[in-house]
Scaffold this motif. Structure first.
Motif, PDB file in Angstrom:
ATOM      1  N   GLY A 265     155.110  26.717   2.096  1.00  0.00           N
ATOM      2  CA  GLY A 265     154.430  27.176   3.013  1.00  0.00           C
ATOM      3  C   GLY A 265     154.769  28.730   2.765  1.00  0.00           C
ATOM      4  O   GLY A 265     153.784  29.640   2.643  1.00  0.00           O
ATOM      5  N   VAL A 266     155.808  29.066   2.544  1.00  0.00           N
ATOM      6  CA  VAL A 266     156.424  30.713   2.182  1.00  0.00           C
ATOM      7  C   VAL A 266     155.369  31.051   1.007  1.00  0.00           C
ATOM      8  O   VAL A 266     154.964  32.414   0.542  1.00  0.00           O
ATOM      9  CB  VAL A 266     157.661  31.294   1.960  1.00  0.00           C
TER      10      VAL A 266
ATOM     11  N   GLY B  63     144.198  33.801   7.000  1.00  0.00           N
ATOM     12  CA  GLY B  63     145.153  32.903   5.831  1.00  0.00           C
ATOM     13  C   GLY B  63     146.608  32.999   6.528  1.00  0.00           C
ATOM     14  O   GLY B  63     147.014  31.618   7.420  1.00  0.00           O
ATOM     15  N   LEU B  64     146.955  33.890   6.576  1.00  0.00           N
ATOM     16  CA  LEU B  64     148.233  34.424   6.878  1.00  0.00           C
ATOM     17  C   LEU B  64     148.406  34.212   8.520  1.00  0.00           C
ATOM     18  O   LEU B  64     149.474  34.187   8.735  1.00  0.00           O
ATOM     19  CB  LEU B  64     148.544  35.896   6.301  1.00  0.00           C
ATOM     20  N   THR B  65     147.790  34.400   9.025  1.00  0.00           N
ATOM     21  CA  THR B  65     147.578  33.975  10.842  1.00  0.00           C
ATOM     22  C   THR B  65     148.028  32.957  10.846  1.00  0.00           C
ATOM     23  O   THR B  65     148.760  31.950  11.669  1.00  0.00           O
ATOM     24  CB  THR B  65     146.623  34.779  11.156  1.00  0.00           C
ATOM     25  N   LEU B  66     146.610  32.043   9.595  1.00  0.00           N
ATOM     26  CA  LEU B  66     147.563  30.591  10.835  1.00  0.00           C
ATOM     27  C   LEU B  66     148.525  30.151   9.931  1.00  0.00           C
ATOM     28  O   LEU B  66     148.720  28.692  10.546  1.00  0.00           O
ATOM     29  CB  LEU B  66     146.237  30.403   9.323  1.00  0.00           C
ATOM     30  N   LEU B  67     149.379  30.567   8.431  1.00  0.00           N
ATOM     31  CA  LEU B  67     149.773  30.721   7.737  1.00  0.00           C
ATOM     32  C   LEU B  67     151.474  30.388   8.931  1.00  0.00           C
ATOM     33  O   LEU B  67     152.189  29.511   9.004  1.00  0.00           O
ATOM     34  CB  LEU B  67     150.192  30.547   6.934  1.00  0.00           C
ATOM     35  N   SER B  68     151.274  31.312   9.304  1.00  0.00           N
ATOM     36  CA  SER B  68     152.433  32.354  10.303  1.00  0.00           C
ATOM     37  C   SER B  68     152.415  31.242  11.849  1.00  0.00           C
ATOM     38  O   SER B  68     153.939  30.534  11.658  1.00  0.00           O
ATOM     39  CB  SER B  68     152.082  33.246  10.643  1.00  0.00           C
ATOM     40  N   ASP B  69     151.946  31.361  11.908  1.00  0.00           N
ATOM     41  CA  ASP B  69     151.400  29.421  13.437  1.00  0.00           C
ATOM     42  C   ASP B  69     151.886  28.441  12.722  1.00  0.00           C
ATOM     43  O   ASP B  69     153.072  27.758  13.238  1.00  0.00           O
ATOM     44  CB  ASP B  69     150.071  29.751  14.112  1.00  0.00           C
ATOM     45  N   GLY B  70     151.104  27.839  11.949  1.00  0.00           N
ATOM     46  CA  GLY B  70     151.538  26.607  11.529  1.00  0.00           C
ATOM     47  C   GLY B  70     152.905  26.391  11.472  1.00  0.00           C
ATOM     48  O   GLY B  70     153.340  25.467  10.797  1.00  0.00           O
ATOM     49  N   LEU B  71     153.019  27.420  10.130  1.00  0.00           N
ATOM     50  CA  LEU B  71     154.885  27.013   9.950  1.00  0.00           C
ATOM     51  C   LEU B  71     155.926  26.778  11.011  1.00  0.00           C
ATOM     52  O   LEU B  71     156.556  25.849  10.593  1.00  0.00           O
ATOM     53  CB  LEU B  71     155.527  27.798   8.792  1.00  0.00           C
ATOM     54  N   ARG B  72     155.704  28.310  12.144  1.00  0.00           N
ATOM     55  CA  ARG B  72     156.535  27.728  13.015  1.00  0.00           C
ATOM     56  C   ARG B  72     156.516  26.617  13.887  1.00  0.00           C
ATOM     57  O   ARG B  72     157.392  26.165  14.497  1.00  0.00           O
ATOM     58  CB  ARG B  72     156.717  29.351  13.983  1.00  0.00           C
ATOM     59  N   ARG B  73     155.106  25.778  14.015  1.00  0.00           N
ATOM     60  CA  ARG B  73     154.914  24.709  14.988  1.00  0.00           C
ATOM     61  C   ARG B  73     155.671  23.776  14.220  1.00  0.00           C
ATOM     62  O   ARG B  73     156.477  23.170  14.127  1.00  0.00           O
ATOM     63  CB  ARG B  73     153.944  24.746  14.907  1.00  0.00           C
ATOM     64  N   SER B  74     155.543  23.703  12.336  1.00  0.00           N
ATOM     65  CA  SER B  74     156.316  22.920  11.851  1.00  0.00           C
ATOM     66  C   SER B  74     157.108  22.587  12.207  1.00  0.00           C
ATOM     67  O   SER B  74     158.565  21.590  11.859  1.00  0.00           O
ATOM     68  CB  SER B  74     155.181  22.849  10.322  1.00  0.00           C
ATOM     69  N   HIS B  75     157.273  23.637  12.065  1.00  0.00           N
ATOM     70  CA  HIS B  75     159.536  24.302  12.541  1.00  0.00           C
ATOM     71  C   HIS B  75     160.031  23.245  13.379  1.00  0.00           C
ATOM     72  O   HIS B  75     160.895  23.045  13.159  1.00  0.00           O
ATOM     73  CB  HIS B  75     159.618  25.156  11.979  1.00  0.00           C
TER      74      HIS B  75
ATOM     75  N   VAL C  10     151.085  16.755  12.929  1.00  0.00           N
ATOM     76  CA  VAL C  10     150.202  16.605  12.178  1.00  0.00           C
ATOM     77  C   VAL C  10     148.901  17.579  12.287  1.00  0.00           C
ATOM     78  O   VAL C  10     148.464  17.928  11.381  1.00  0.00           O
ATOM     79  CB  VAL C  10     148.976  15.260  12.202  1.00  0.00           C
ATOM     80  N   ALA C  11     148.769  18.114  14.179  1.00  0.00           N
ATOM     81  CA  ALA C  11     147.867  19.220  13.315  1.00  0.00           C
ATOM     82  C   ALA C  11     148.220  20.400  13.481  1.00  0.00           C
ATOM     83  O   ALA C  11     147.950  21.766  12.701  1.00  0.00           O
ATOM     84  CB  ALA C  11     147.517  19.669  15.550  1.00  0.00           C
ATOM     85  N   ALA C  12     149.993  20.267  13.393  1.00  0.00           N
ATOM     86  CA  ALA C  12     150.726  21.792  12.645  1.00  0.00           C
ATOM     87  C   ALA C  12     150.191  22.392  11.317  1.00  0.00           C
ATOM     88  O   ALA C  12     150.132  23.558  10.232  1.00  0.00           O
ATOM     89  CB  ALA C  12     151.852  22.276  13.677  1.00  0.00           C
ATOM     90  N   ARG C  13     150.354  20.744  10.755  1.00  0.00           N
ATOM     91  CA  ARG C  13     149.979  20.637   9.036  1.00  0.00           C
ATOM     92  C   ARG C  13     148.516  20.654   9.054  1.00  0.00           C
ATOM     93  O   ARG C  13     148.467  21.301   7.956  1.00  0.00           O
ATOM     94  CB  ARG C  13     151.108  19.290   8.243  1.00  0.00           C
ATOM     95  N   HIS C  14     147.758  20.514   9.573  1.00  0.00           N
ATOM     96  CA  HIS C  14     146.386  20.651   9.436  1.00  0.00           C
ATOM     97  C   HIS C  14     146.237  22.257   9.227  1.00  0.00           C
ATOM     98  O   HIS C  14     145.677  22.494   8.741  1.00  0.00           O
ATOM     99  CB  HIS C  14     145.218  19.617   9.867  1.00  0.00           C
ATOM    100  N   LEU C  15     146.936  22.942  10.160  1.00  0.00           N
ATOM    101  CA  LEU C  15     146.367  24.055  10.324  1.00  0.00           C
ATOM    102  C   LEU C  15     147.021  24.870   8.951  1.00  0.00           C
ATOM    103  O   LEU C  15     146.946  25.717   8.839  1.00  0.00           O
ATOM    104  CB  LEU C  15     147.758  24.958  11.405  1.00  0.00           C
ATOM    105  N   CYS C  16     148.677  24.384   8.239  1.00  0.00           N
ATOM    106  CA  CYS C  16     148.746  25.073   7.640  1.00  0.00           C
ATOM    107  C   CYS C  16     148.219  24.948   6.697  1.00  0.00           C
ATOM    108  O   CYS C  16     148.163  25.685   5.707  1.00  0.00           O
ATOM    109  CB  CYS C  16     150.570  24.364   7.065  1.00  0.00           C
ATOM    110  N   GLN C  17     147.157  23.669   6.321  1.00  0.00           N
ATOM    111  CA  GLN C  17     146.325  23.901   4.749  1.00  0.00           C
ATOM    112  C   GLN C  17     145.183  24.435   5.392  1.00  0.00           C
ATOM    113  O   GLN C  17     145.121  24.618   4.678  1.00  0.00           O
ATOM    114  CB  GLN C  17     146.335  21.790   5.277  1.00  0.00           C
ATOM    115  N   LEU C  18     144.881  24.569   6.148  1.00  0.00           N
ATOM    116  CA  LEU C  18     143.917  25.726   6.650  1.00  0.00           C
ATOM    117  C   LEU C  18     144.572  26.979   6.016  1.00  0.00           C
ATOM    118  O   LEU C  18     143.242  27.966   5.021  1.00  0.00           O
ATOM    119  CB  LEU C  18     143.042  25.651   8.104  1.00  0.00           C
TER     120      LEU C  18
END
Length: 402
Positions: free
Chosen positions: A219-220, A246-258, A264-272
């Motif tokens: 993700g990084v 994409g940077l905003t979605l990844l920052s949010d999704g990675l924090r939630r995934s951690h 699963v919704a956080a992983r979906h956010l990371c993929q987007l």
């Protein structure tokens, strides 16, 4: 590729008119939030495929979701090719090229991370060219031009590829692929307008099989794609918009995934986020984080995600004098408004429990000069926004990252 101003820091904040060109070229079809079995079964039926070659990361070859999806393709599914290794060494590429040549698939389905996807892309390219040894493979590489542009490989792959990524490396969008010449330790770039897979399937449920540290570190790597798109010499309003979102979605999704690996919704956010962050892969020139990372991986065995973890903040600091305005955008998108981008990105990486220094990875300091020397010919190092002109320049970044 876009040809833009060498100093982009104020190009969108003045009354000056700046020009350039952006060629989007062919884009893969993306199925997102898509369960693997149902999606793959439908795609194979729609295309009328009779010989499907699965290229699958070894750890996933017996995963129930993968077994179920490939089992549903019988009798079209050929035996799985799973002899894959990190950094895609030449021997893996040549073995896969031989398999493609002997089995004559009408579709390749690759399931796994960046090394698996690069193996499939470069292996298909090598099969088309009839490359059977190291020398023939070297003839296919993309040689950097005088300004860091990547001249395309001399052939095009012709076997369609469906990519099912299980990490966030974004190799599924790349018109480039990397493979390592183990004889020299140099990772070479292969490029073709047709190299990227034809279809991408984002299955956030399958991605739950990916180890948490690998998910977050790749993700990084995706953050690195977005950031070096924004700081590219070829940046445009189009790529700025996609990369920043994409940077905003990844920052949010990675924090939630951690915080919750099973989200699963956080992983979906990371993929987007990866999808948007990858808008520039092979289409614009990246910078020194990618370029130095290629050689750090090849020479010291550091996985790509971790090379971004330790190099990206140092490269941001190196580029700060020529990109202050854009770095402010980056800091804000990463949740660090008002901070230097290097500090904001380092804080984000640390919040994910990932290393931010080369010294944390056990890399010997005496390997850094060799990394610096080998990196000077890298197309991305050549294209870095603030010029990296010498071994001391490259060492400045590597030592700051240590």
């Amino acid at each position: 590729m876009m040809s833009g101003p060498a100093d982009i820091s104020d190009s969108l904040h003045t009354d000056a008119v700046t020009g350039g060109t952006l060629a989007l070229l062919r884009q893969p079809v993306v199925h997102y939030g898509a369960p693997l079995r149902a999606t793959l079964t439908r795609l194979v039926a729609e295309r009328g495929c009779a010989r499907v070659l699965p290229v699958v990361t070894g750890s996933l070859s017996r995963h129930p979701m993968v077994e179920e999806a490939l089992g549903a393709l019988a009798p079209a599914a050929l035996p799985i090719f799973s002899d894959l290794k990190p950094h895609t060494p030449f021997d893996v590429v040549l073995a896969l090229a031989e398999t493609i040549a002997s089995t004559r698939p009408d579709l390749i389905v690759v399931i796994g991370g960046g090394s698996a996807l690069d193996a499939a892309k470069v292996g298909a390219l090598a099969a088309k060219a009839g490359a059977a040894d190291r020398e023939a493979l070297l003839e296919l590489r993309s040689v950097p031009g005088p300004h860091g542009e990547m001249r395309p490989s001399p052939v095009h792959r012709d076997v369609p590829i469906v990519a099912v990524p299980t990490t966030l490396s974004a190799a599924e969008f790349g018109m480039i692929g990397g493979a390592t010449d183990t004889a020299t330790g140099i990772k070479h770039i292969f490029k073709s307008d047709t190299l990227a897979p034809d279809i991408v399937v984002f299955d956030p449920w399958l991605s739950g099989a990916t180890p948490q540290d690998l998910w977050l570190s790749t993700g990084v790597r995706a953050l690195d794609h977005a950031i070096e798109t924004i700081l590219s010499r070829d940046a445009s309003p189009y790529t700025d918009a996609l990369a920043l979102r994409g940077l905003t979605l990844l920052s949010d999704g990675l924090r939630r995934s951690h915080a919750q690996a099973e989200d699963v919704a956080a992983r979906h956010l990371c993929q987007l986020g990866v999808w948007l962050a990858a808008c520039g892969i092979g289409r614009i020139r990246y910078g020194a984080s990618h370029g130095l990372g290629h050689q750090l991986g090849a020479l010291a065995g550091v996985p790509h995600g971790l090379t971004s973890c330790v190099l990206l903040p140092a490269v941001l600091a190196f580029n700060q004098p020529v990109s202050a305005d854009r770095q402010a955008w980056i800091a804000e998108a990463c949740g660090g408004a008002g901070l230097p981008a290097a500090d904001a990105v380092r804080a984000l990486i640390a919040s994910l429990g990932l290393p931010t220094r080369l010294s944390e990875l056990g890399v010997a300091k005496d390997v850094l000069p060799r990394v610096a020397e080998s990196a000077l010919g890298n197309a991305f190092v050549k294209a870095n926004l603030r010029p990296v002109l010498s071994v001391p320049d490259a060492l400045e970044i590597l030592q700051a990252a240590f």
